[in-house]
Design an enzyme around this catalytic site. Structure first.
Site, PDB file in Angstrom:
ATOM      1  N   LYS A 152       0.837  -1.198   0.000  1.00 28.21           N
ATOM      2  CA  LYS A 152       0.000   0.000   0.000  1.00 28.21           C
ATOM      3  C   LYS A 152       0.875   1.253   0.000  1.00 28.21           C
ATOM      4  CE  LYS A 152      -3.458   2.379   2.740  1.00 28.21           C
ATOM      5  NZ  LYS A 152      -4.336   2.357   3.916  1.00 28.21           N
ATOM      6  N   GLU A 156      10.598  -4.567   4.596  1.00 28.64           N
ATOM      7  CA  GLU A 156      10.715  -5.935   4.100  1.00 28.64           C
ATOM      8  C   GLU A 156      10.452  -6.006   2.600  1.00 28.64           C
ATOM      9  OE1 GLU A 156       8.968  -4.895   6.664  1.00 28.64           O
ATOM     10  OE2 GLU A 156       9.033  -6.294   8.356  1.00 28.64           O
ATOM     11  N   GLY A 194      -4.733  -1.889   5.029  1.00 28.63           N
ATOM     12  CA  GLY A 194      -3.943  -3.029   4.556  1.00 28.63           C
ATOM     13  C   GLY A 194      -4.615  -4.366   4.828  1.00 28.63           C
ATOM     14  N   ARG A 195      -5.127  -4.540   6.041  1.00 29.52           N
ATOM     15  CA  ARG A 195      -5.709  -5.845   6.409  1.00 29.52           C
ATOM     16  C   ARG A 195      -7.112  -6.048   5.831  1.00 29.52           C
ATOM     17  NH1 ARG A 195      -4.575  -2.480  10.453  1.00 29.52           N
ATOM     18  NH2 ARG A 195      -6.241  -1.600  11.724  1.00 29.52           N
ATOM     19  N   GLU A 203      -4.604  -6.628  14.893  1.00 31.11           N
ATOM     20  CA  GLU A 203      -4.088  -5.318  14.463  1.00 31.11           C
ATOM     21  C   GLU A 203      -5.223  -4.283  14.489  1.00 31.11           C
ATOM     22  OE1 GLU A 203      -2.468  -4.430  10.406  1.00 31.11           O
ATOM     23  OE2 GLU A 203      -0.557  -4.196  11.417  1.00 31.11           O
ATOM     24  N   HIS A 255      -4.067 -33.234  18.039  1.00 29.53           N
ATOM     25  CA  HIS A 255      -2.910 -33.982  18.539  1.00 29.53           C
ATOM     26  C   HIS A 255      -1.889 -33.043  19.154  1.00 29.53           C
ATOM     27  CE1 HIS A 255      -4.534 -37.643  16.769  1.00 29.53           C
ATOM     28  NE2 HIS A 255      -5.007 -36.805  15.851  1.00 29.53           N
ATOM     29  N   LYS A 297       9.430  -0.307  14.352  1.00 32.74           N
ATOM     30  CA  LYS A 297      10.040  -0.019  13.041  1.00 32.74           C
ATOM     31  C   LYS A 297      11.098   1.071  13.192  1.00 32.74           C
ATOM     32  CE  LYS A 297       5.870  -0.834  10.263  1.00 32.74           C
ATOM     33  NZ  LYS A 297       4.860  -0.189   9.435  1.00 32.74           N
TER      34      LYS A 297
HETATM   35  O1  F6P Z   1       3.315  -2.715   9.774  1.00 31.81           O
HETATM   36  C1  F6P Z   1       1.962  -2.900   9.678  1.00 31.81           C
HETATM   37  C2  F6P Z   1       1.456  -2.664   8.301  1.00 31.81           C
HETATM   38  O2  F6P Z   1       1.340  -1.305   8.084  1.00 31.81           O
HETATM   39  C3  F6P Z   1       0.137  -3.372   8.072  1.00 31.81           C
HETATM   40  O3  F6P Z   1      -0.942  -2.678   8.560  1.00 31.81           O
HETATM   41  C4  F6P Z   1       0.158  -3.555   6.591  1.00 31.81           C
HETATM   42  O4  F6P Z   1      -0.765  -4.505   6.157  1.00 31.81           O
HETATM   43  C5  F6P Z   1       1.588  -3.982   6.388  1.00 31.81           C
HETATM   44  O5  F6P Z   1       2.311  -3.197   7.305  1.00 31.81           O
HETATM   45  C6  F6P Z   1       2.129  -3.801   5.003  1.00 31.81           C
HETATM   46  O6  F6P Z   1       2.040  -2.479   4.583  1.00 31.81           O
HETATM   47  P1  F6P Z   1       2.239  -2.082   3.079  1.00 31.81           P
HETATM   48  O7  F6P Z   1       1.170  -2.717   2.279  1.00 31.81           O
HETATM   49  O8  F6P Z   1       2.158  -0.594   3.045  1.00 31.81           O
HETATM   50  O9  F6P Z   1       3.596  -2.576   2.651  1.00 31.81           O
END
Ligand code: F6P
Length: 546
Positions: A210, A216, A271-272, A357, A388, A515
């Site tokens: 987003k 990452e 995002g979620r 979240e 199990h 972060k």
């Molecule tokens: O760190 C949390 C977050 O902002 C989530 O809410 C989101 O889904 C995820 O990181 C990834 O964010 P992006 O789509 O901006 O890379």
């Protein structure tokens, strides 16, 4: 920090809350098994249907008057009045001044006043479909002309969990000749294993973010780019191998992805909640655009139910009221979701982000620290595997953990294994409810030929207290439509709980501090010399000497 929150803001609506607290003290003493035995019609009263799903919540420590008081709580809190904000573009996410409009992504008609946004969604879906069609029919190929046979989605959190879970869940619908893989972790081992065995010349990456500011995703995207270049794809051939989805079109362009290859996102989609947007592009590549649209249609069907049903028959609201009942009045801190369907193995991880979240918050809308609990710890795994391992705790542990069992009942007419699966799910729910007392435990041991003294000694260890609450969510078949409805159900449940708790379910400030610190600590690992606390410093020193 206690289970009740460390602050002073009291649970809203104190008169009803006091009544619910006193009803909960009484209902703790109920026997679920007896409730059903004495009143078989309870099952009829404590169930409802929506968008192909049936919720049975008869196996709960909940009297009829408590259920009525929970409905009153929802009405007093105005939860159903607030639903409109999910459809009209009000800035529900007030800390970020953003509307919350994921429902528009699956709408078949524009919500009033949101015609422009709807047109943008439709335009995006049309472009999505074109790309999917071109990759599937070979119209779009790698830079050397090879057919694309692998899609790699690079994203994390909401840009990973939803698409990954849906692709897995709907593997029965997969288009032949296209494999879809996912990479999320900054640990290079993740991308390395995702890329193992792949040929860059027929691989297409989707950089899914987003914000396109996520550490990452940027790190993995650059490594993927380098991997592609190293294999001999020239800079001007990268356009054949990279797509992006983001609100940050400029950053995607700076990365070298041409505008044609970039699909938009909007700040009114969290995002979620974004699996329905182009963030779900990998799903469309995996199962085709028509099936992706069926997923959206299932979600829209649940939206319609949520929007129109009253409080007594509103399924998302009821899932939420049960959550509030156990968390705020029964003292539960844990909630398990156990799908009896192997392909739903990633559902609990998806729901974890959605619920924790969204509602893992400790201040209300007014910024006051809460003196009551919010989201429980959500966890789970597929049945029968969990039987199990952690089911031991569910049956005999000391933790109150209401559990959602997700069952696909129509499968039981299929192979014997599916009958076994359903039988296991039903028997777990029943065992949780009826338990087994000491006399029955002894009788069972003696029946197996054990000496009476030994049976008496062993029997207490076999006692299952029972009376452990669970809900059942069942549908006939796992299809794009039913999956879409299930996910929307949990989305709206999350919304309802957030409204009752008076928190903002749509921001996530809690993830930011780590972060920021991460950047400083990375600097220290790379020689900045910055020092922190004694523990962190010792670990840093150890890391640089090992
Ligand atoms: O760190 C949390 C977050 O902002 C989530 O809410 C989101 O889904 C995820 O990181 C990834 O964010 P992006 O789509 O901006 O890379």
């Amino acid at each position: 920090m206690t289970a009740h929150g460390a602050g002073s803001a009291q649970f809203p609506h104190p008169v009803i809350a006091d009544r619910l607290a006193s009803l909960a003290r009484r209902d703790r003493g109920l026997s679920i098994d007896s409730l059903l035995a004495e009143d078989p019609a309870r099952v009829e009263r404590f169930q409802m249907e929506a968008a192909g799903w049936r919720l049975d919540y008869s196996r709960h420590l909940l009297g009829d008057d408590s259920a009525a008081s929970l409905v009153e709580l929802a009405q007093t809190a105005g939860v159903l009045d607030d639903r409109a904000a999910l459809f009209d573009g009000s800035p529900l996410n007030h800390t970020e001044q953003r509307a919350v409009l994921h429902t528009l992504l699956r709408a078949t008609a524009a919500h009033a006043g949101l015609e422009q946004e709807f047109a943008a969604v439709k335009d995006c879906q049309a472009r999505m479909a074109q790309w999917v069609g071109r990759v599937h029919d070979g119209g779009h190929r790698g830079h050397r002309g090879e057919r694309i046979n692998t899609i790699v989605n690079i994203g994390i959190g909401g840009s990973d969990l939803g698409p990954r879970m849906v692709v897995d869940a709907l593997q029965a619908y997969r288009v032949q000749g296209i494999e879809v893989r996912f990479c999320a972790n900054v640990d290079p081992d993740d991308l390395d294993s995702v890329l193992a065995g792949l040929d860059p010349h027929n691989t297409l990456f989707i950089i899914c973010s987003k914000t396109l500011r996520t550490e990452e995703t940027l790190y993995n995207a650059h490594r993927a780019r380098q991997w592609t270049l190293d294999a001999g794809v020239p800079e001007d051939g990268l356009a054949q191998h990279f797509l992006a989805v983001s609100t940050n079109i400029e950053a995607a362009r700076d990365f070298g992805i041409p505008e044609d290859n970039i699909l938009p996102m909007w700040d009114w989609v969290g995002g979620r909640y974004s699996v329905w947007s182009a963030i779900g592009w990998s799903i469309a590549f995996a199962i085709g655009m028509t099936r992706f649209e069926e997923l959206l249609a299932g979600a829209e069907a649940m939206d319609e139910h949520f929007r129109s049903a009253d409080a007594t028959g509103n399924m998302p609201l009821w899932l939420s009221l049960l959550e509030v009942w156990y968390v705020n009045f029964m003292g539960a801190q844990s909630h398990a979701v156990i799908p009896y369907q192997q392909h739903l193995v990633r559902l609990p991880a998806f729901l974890q982000q959605l619920s924790m979240e969204s509602n893992g918050k400790s201040v209300n809308h007014r910024g006051e620290a809460l003196g009551y609990a919010t989201a429980p710890i959500l966890w789970g795994d597929v049945g029968t595997n969990g039987q199990h391992s952690f089911h031991q705790l569910l049956h005999q542990g000391t933790v109150l953990c209401p559990t959602d069992f997700v069952l696909i009942t129509g499968d039981a007419v299929g192979p014997e294994g599916k009958q076994r699966l359903l039988a296991n799910g039903l028997s777990q729910m029943r065992a949780l409810m009826v338990g087994r007392d000491e006399a029955a435990s002894r009788a069972s041991l003696e029946g197996r030929g054990m000496a009476i003294d030994r049976a008496r000694e062993l029997a207490p260890h076999l006692v299952i207290p029972g009376n452990r609450p669970s809900s059942t969510l069942s549908c006939k078949a796992l299809t794009p439509h039913s999956l879409g409805a299930l996910l929307a159900l949990y989305e709206h449940k999350t919304f309802c709980s957030g409204r009752i708790w008076e928190i903002n379910s749509f921001d996530q400030w809690g993830v930011e501090l780590g972060k920021e610190m991460g950047a400083e600590i990375l600097g220290a690992l790379q020689g900045s010399g910055q020092r922190f606390d004694a523990s962190t410093d010792a670990l840093l020193d150890g890391a640089s000497h090992e």
